[in-house]
Design a protein around this motif. Sequence first.
Motif, mmCIF file in Angstrom:
data_model
loop_
_atom_site.group_PDB
_atom_site.id
_atom_site.type_symbol
_atom_site.label_atom_id
_atom_site.label_comp_id
_atom_site.label_asym_id
_atom_site.label_seq_id
_atom_site.Cartn_x
_atom_site.Cartn_y
_atom_site.Cartn_z
ATOM 1 N N MET A 1 0.839 -1.178 0.000
ATOM 2 C CA MET A 1 0.000 0.000 0.000
ATOM 3 C C MET A 1 0.882 1.239 0.000
ATOM 4 O O MET A 1 1.899 1.305 0.690
ATOM 5 N N ILE A 2 0.500 2.204 -0.775
ATOM 6 C CA ILE A 2 1.276 3.431 -0.879
ATOM 7 C C ILE A 2 0.805 4.407 0.201
ATOM 8 O O ILE A 2 -0.384 4.695 0.321
ATOM 9 N N ASN A 3 1.742 4.867 0.994
ATOM 10 C CA ASN A 3 1.413 5.761 2.100
ATOM 11 C C ASN A 3 1.132 7.166 1.596
ATOM 12 O O ASN A 3 1.599 7.582 0.543
ATOM 13 N N ASP A 4 0.374 7.899 2.409
ATOM 14 C CA ASP A 4 0.156 9.305 2.116
ATOM 15 C C ASP A 4 1.406 10.085 2.479
ATOM 16 O O ASP A 4 2.179 9.692 3.356
ATOM 17 N N ILE A 5 1.589 11.200 1.810
ATOM 18 C CA ILE A 5 2.766 12.037 2.046
ATOM 19 C C ILE A 5 2.309 13.320 2.724
ATOM 20 O O ILE A 5 1.381 13.988 2.249
ATOM 21 N N ASN A 6 2.946 13.646 3.826
ATOM 22 C CA ASN A 6 2.586 14.806 4.617
ATOM 23 C C ASN A 6 3.492 15.967 4.229
ATOM 24 O O ASN A 6 4.698 15.936 4.437
ATOM 25 N N ILE A 7 2.890 17.020 3.676
ATOM 26 C CA ILE A 7 3.638 18.228 3.306
ATOM 27 C C ILE A 7 2.967 19.411 3.989
ATOM 28 O O ILE A 7 1.864 19.812 3.624
ATOM 29 N N GLY A 8 3.606 19.941 5.005
ATOM 30 C CA GLY A 8 3.070 21.094 5.718
ATOM 31 C C GLY A 8 1.767 20.812 6.430
ATOM 32 O O GLY A 8 0.918 21.689 6.541
ATOM 33 N N GLY A 9 1.584 19.598 6.913
ATOM 34 C CA GLY A 9 0.365 19.252 7.622
ATOM 35 C C GLY A 9 -0.778 18.823 6.726
ATOM 36 O O GLY A 9 -1.857 18.511 7.207
ATOM 37 N N VAL A 10 -0.548 18.821 5.430
ATOM 38 C CA VAL A 10 -1.576 18.400 4.468
ATOM 39 C C VAL A 10 -1.148 17.055 3.899
ATOM 40 O O VAL A 10 -0.024 16.893 3.435
ATOM 41 N N PHE B 1 -1.184 14.212 1.169
ATOM 42 C CA PHE B 1 -1.409 13.997 -0.250
ATOM 43 C C PHE B 1 -1.308 12.500 -0.530
ATOM 44 O O PHE B 1 -0.417 11.839 0.005
ATOM 45 N N PRO B 2 -2.184 11.969 -1.386
ATOM 46 C CA PRO B 2 -2.063 10.547 -1.734
ATOM 47 C C PRO B 2 -0.737 10.283 -2.438
ATOM 48 O O PRO B 2 -0.267 11.088 -3.244
ATOM 49 N N GLY B 3 -0.146 9.138 -2.114
ATOM 50 C CA GLY B 3 1.160 8.794 -2.676
ATOM 51 C C GLY B 3 1.139 8.692 -4.193
ATOM 52 O O GLY B 3 2.068 9.127 -4.868
ATOM 53 N N LEU B 4 0.059 8.124 -4.750
ATOM 54 C CA LEU B 4 -0.027 8.003 -6.208
ATOM 55 C C LEU B 4 -0.131 9.364 -6.885
ATOM 56 O O LEU B 4 0.364 9.545 -7.994
ATOM 57 N N LEU B 5 -0.765 10.323 -6.217
ATOM 58 C CA LEU B 5 -0.853 11.673 -6.780
ATOM 59 C C LEU B 5 0.532 12.306 -6.857
ATOM 60 O O LEU B 5 0.883 12.924 -7.875
ATOM 61 N N PHE C 1 5.735 6.244 -15.370
ATOM 62 C CA PHE C 1 5.004 6.030 -14.125
ATOM 63 C C PHE C 1 5.318 4.653 -13.551
ATOM 64 O O PHE C 1 5.579 4.500 -12.358
ATOM 65 N N PHE C 2 5.326 3.627 -14.408
ATOM 66 C CA PHE C 2 5.637 2.270 -13.973
ATOM 67 C C PHE C 2 7.056 2.175 -13.438
ATOM 68 O O PHE C 2 7.288 1.558 -12.390
#
Length: 71
Positions: A1-10, A12-16, A57-58
């Motif tokens: 599973m791809i983790n979310d990325i935290n940037i400045g408290g927000v 973002f989905p990892g795939l995004l 992307f791959f």
Amino acid sequence: MINDINIGGVYFPGLLVIALVTLVCILLFVPLFSFSWLYRCLPCRPLMGLSVCIVTFFLLLQGLNALGLLA
């Protein structure tokens, strides 16, 4: 599973984030490909651009997974 990325408290989905990195790579690769004589002879350049986007992307997903950055 791809983790979310935290940037400045927000979060973002990892795939995004990976898709945005792919977009930046595509913006750098396609002008380089345009100097090639083979790229100019292609009958459907947008299809080549789409395929380069999918392959990039791959490869980013595989590289991040091999490095252990994706859990």
